[in-house]
Motif scaffolding. Structure first.
Motif, short mmCIF file in Angstrom:
data_model
loop_
_atom_site.label_atom_id
_atom_site.label_comp_id
_atom_site.label_asym_id
_atom_site.label_seq_id
_atom_site.Cartn_x
_atom_site.Cartn_y
_atom_site.Cartn_z
N THR A 1 0.83 -1.22 0.00
CA THR A 1 0.00 0.00 0.00
C THR A 1 0.86 1.26 0.00
OG1 THR A 1 -1.63 -1.20 1.34
CG2 THR A 1 -1.88 1.18 1.18
N HIS A 2 0.60 2.12 -0.97
CA HIS A 2 1.33 3.40 -1.06
C HIS A 2 0.40 4.56 -0.71
CE1 HIS A 2 4.87 1.58 -2.86
NE2 HIS A 2 4.05 0.84 -3.57
N THR A 3 0.83 5.38 0.22
CA THR A 3 0.08 6.57 0.61
C THR A 3 0.68 7.79 -0.07
OG1 THR A 3 1.40 7.26 2.54
CG2 THR A 3 -0.17 5.45 2.87
N GLN A 4 0.19 8.96 0.31
CA GLN A 4 0.71 10.21 -0.26
C GLN A 4 2.19 10.42 0.08
OE1 GLN A 4 -2.12 12.34 2.31
NE2 GLN A 4 -0.45 13.74 2.82
N TYR A 5 2.70 9.62 1.04
CA TYR A 5 4.11 9.75 1.40
C TYR A 5 5.02 8.98 0.44
CZ TYR A 5 2.35 11.90 5.63
OH TYR A 5 1.72 12.74 6.52
N SER A 6 4.45 8.23 -0.50
CA SER A 6 5.22 7.77 -1.65
C SER A 6 5.16 8.92 -2.65
CB SER A 6 4.62 6.50 -2.26
OG SER A 6 4.82 5.39 -1.44
N LEU A 7 6.07 9.85 -2.50
CA LEU A 7 5.96 11.17 -3.14
C LEU A 7 5.88 11.07 -4.66
CD1 LEU A 7 8.51 13.16 -0.95
CD2 LEU A 7 6.03 12.89 -0.64
N LEU A 8 4.91 11.81 -5.22
CA LEU A 8 4.66 11.85 -6.66
C LEU A 8 4.33 10.47 -7.23
CD1 LEU A 8 7.35 14.42 -7.88
CD2 LEU A 8 4.97 14.83 -7.26
N ASP A 9 3.80 9.60 -6.39
CA ASP A 9 3.44 8.25 -6.83
C ASP A 9 2.11 7.81 -6.19
OD1 ASP A 9 3.85 5.78 -8.18
OD2 ASP A 9 4.58 4.91 -6.33
N GLY A 10 2.07 7.75 -4.87
CA GLY A 10 0.83 7.39 -4.18
C GLY A 10 -0.03 8.62 -3.96
N SER A 11 -1.34 8.44 -4.00
CA SER A 11 -2.25 9.57 -3.79
C SER A 11 -3.20 9.35 -2.61
CB SER A 11 -3.07 9.84 -5.06
OG SER A 11 -3.93 8.74 -5.34
N CYS A 12 -2.99 8.28 -1.83
CA CYS A 12 -3.89 7.97 -0.72
C CYS A 12 -3.60 8.87 0.49
CB CYS A 12 -3.74 6.52 -0.29
SG CYS A 12 -4.06 5.30 -1.57
N ARG A 13 -4.58 9.65 0.90
CA ARG A 13 -4.47 10.36 2.17
C ARG A 13 -4.85 9.37 3.26
NH1 ARG A 13 -3.80 15.81 1.44
NH2 ARG A 13 -4.28 16.59 -0.67
N ILE A 14 -4.04 9.28 4.27
CA ILE A 14 -4.16 8.20 5.25
C ILE A 14 -5.52 8.16 5.95
CG2 ILE A 14 -3.25 7.36 7.46
CD1 ILE A 14 -0.45 7.97 6.38
N PRO A 15 -6.07 9.26 6.45
CA PRO A 15 -7.37 9.16 7.12
C PRO A 15 -8.46 8.60 6.21
CG PRO A 15 -6.32 11.26 7.64
CD PRO A 15 -5.50 10.63 6.56
N GLU A 16 -8.50 9.06 4.95
CA GLU A 16 -9.50 8.56 4.00
C GLU A 16 -9.25 7.10 3.64
OE1 GLU A 16 -7.92 11.41 3.86
OE2 GLU A 16 -9.24 13.03 3.20
N LEU A 17 -7.98 6.73 3.50
CA LEU A 17 -7.61 5.35 3.18
C LEU A 17 -8.10 4.39 4.26
CD1 LEU A 17 -5.83 3.24 1.56
CD2 LEU A 17 -3.97 3.89 3.12
#
Length: 268
Positions: free
Chosen positions: A53-69
């Motif tokens: 699982t990649h969140t927004q902290y996979s910079l310029l790759d993941g787009s998942c914001r953790i609370p919403e995820l």
């Protein structure tokens, strides 16, 4: 190459796991043979859990914001969820806190960058020797070792990406579960190049580092022909050496309708 949280629908994801996961004696296992590991105590065997699982902290790759995820995972009835951002652990604390609030088991991990040479070698040719590898913390020791590995990658091994090597990995492998990663992993890359003997030799290196109960061959199905090639060979290797398989989705966004936004992110 990437997937939403439902992986094309929760039922589809679970069915994929059921069809593809086999033990060394060819018995199918619903949800994933990895669930037999103590890390997944309390997780029903018929549930699909995202371990890649990649969140927004996979910079310029993941787009998942953790609370919403995490909230959407809860709505889908998922009992656990992993975080495996590229080379970093920036989102781990927020992820843990959100999972605790939602009553979901947090699995702390990272998709590290590993070089087949030395992480201290920063010559141009080393860029072609860079691969992905999924590491999941089994316990507190594993969490501490994961932090150490990520820190070494950033402080000592950074060359375009934060890199570690197998010597460093062996030194800090205790308490970690290893998955062979997506088609950017070292074993899959050798398979795709037609280097089957090298792929097998590399797999046995990782098996020696982690042991049979902590190393899994990872298979994915996002409709890519390369993944089909890798799946076929990984299943052969798994049956030959008695190694367990685990099915994952390369999760980069939360809902199907987020795909175009994540595609734009990759273009930045």
């Amino acid at each position: 190459r990437s997937s939403d949280l439902t992986g094309g629908g929760l039922a589809t994801a679970a069915a994929f796991a059921y069809l593809c996961l086999v033990t060394s004696d060819k018995r199918p296992v619903t949800g994933g043979v990895i669930f037999s590991h103590p890390l997944f105590k309390g997780v029903p065997m018929n549930q699909f859990v995202h371990l890649h699982t990649h969140t927004q902290y996979s910079l310029l790759d993941g787009s998942c914001r953790i609370p919403e995820l995490v909230q959407y995972a809860k709505e889908l009835g998922m009992p656990a969820l992993a975080i495996t951002d590229h080379g970093v652990m920036y989102g781990v604390i927020e992820f843990y806190q959100e999972c605790e609030k939602a009553g979901i088991k947090p699995i702390i991990g990272c998709e590290v960058y590993i070089t087949s040479g030395s992480h201290l070698d920063k010559s141009l040719e080393t860029r072609s020797k860079l691969y992905h590898l999924i590491l999941l913390a089994e316990n507190r020791i594993g969490y501490q070792n994961l932090m150490k590995l990520v820190s070494i990658g950033e402080v000592e091994g950074f060359y375009y990406k934060p890199r570690i090597d197998k010597d460093v990995l062996r030194r800090y492998s205790e308490g970690l579960i290893c998955l062979s990663a997506c088609i950017a992993g070292e074993v899959p890359r050798h398979i795709l190049r037609g280097e089957l003997e090298t792929a097998e030799k590399t797999m046995l290196e990782y098996l020696d580092i982690f042991g049979r109960d902590h190393y899994y061959l990872e298979i994915q199905n996002h409709g890519l022909p390369e993944e089909a090639t890798v799946r076929q060979e990984l299943r052969r290797l798994a049956q030959k050496h008695g190694i367990k398989l685990v099915a994952t989705n390369d999760l980069h966004y939360i809902r199907k309708e987020d795909a175009s936004g994540q595609d734009i992110l990759l273009c930045i």
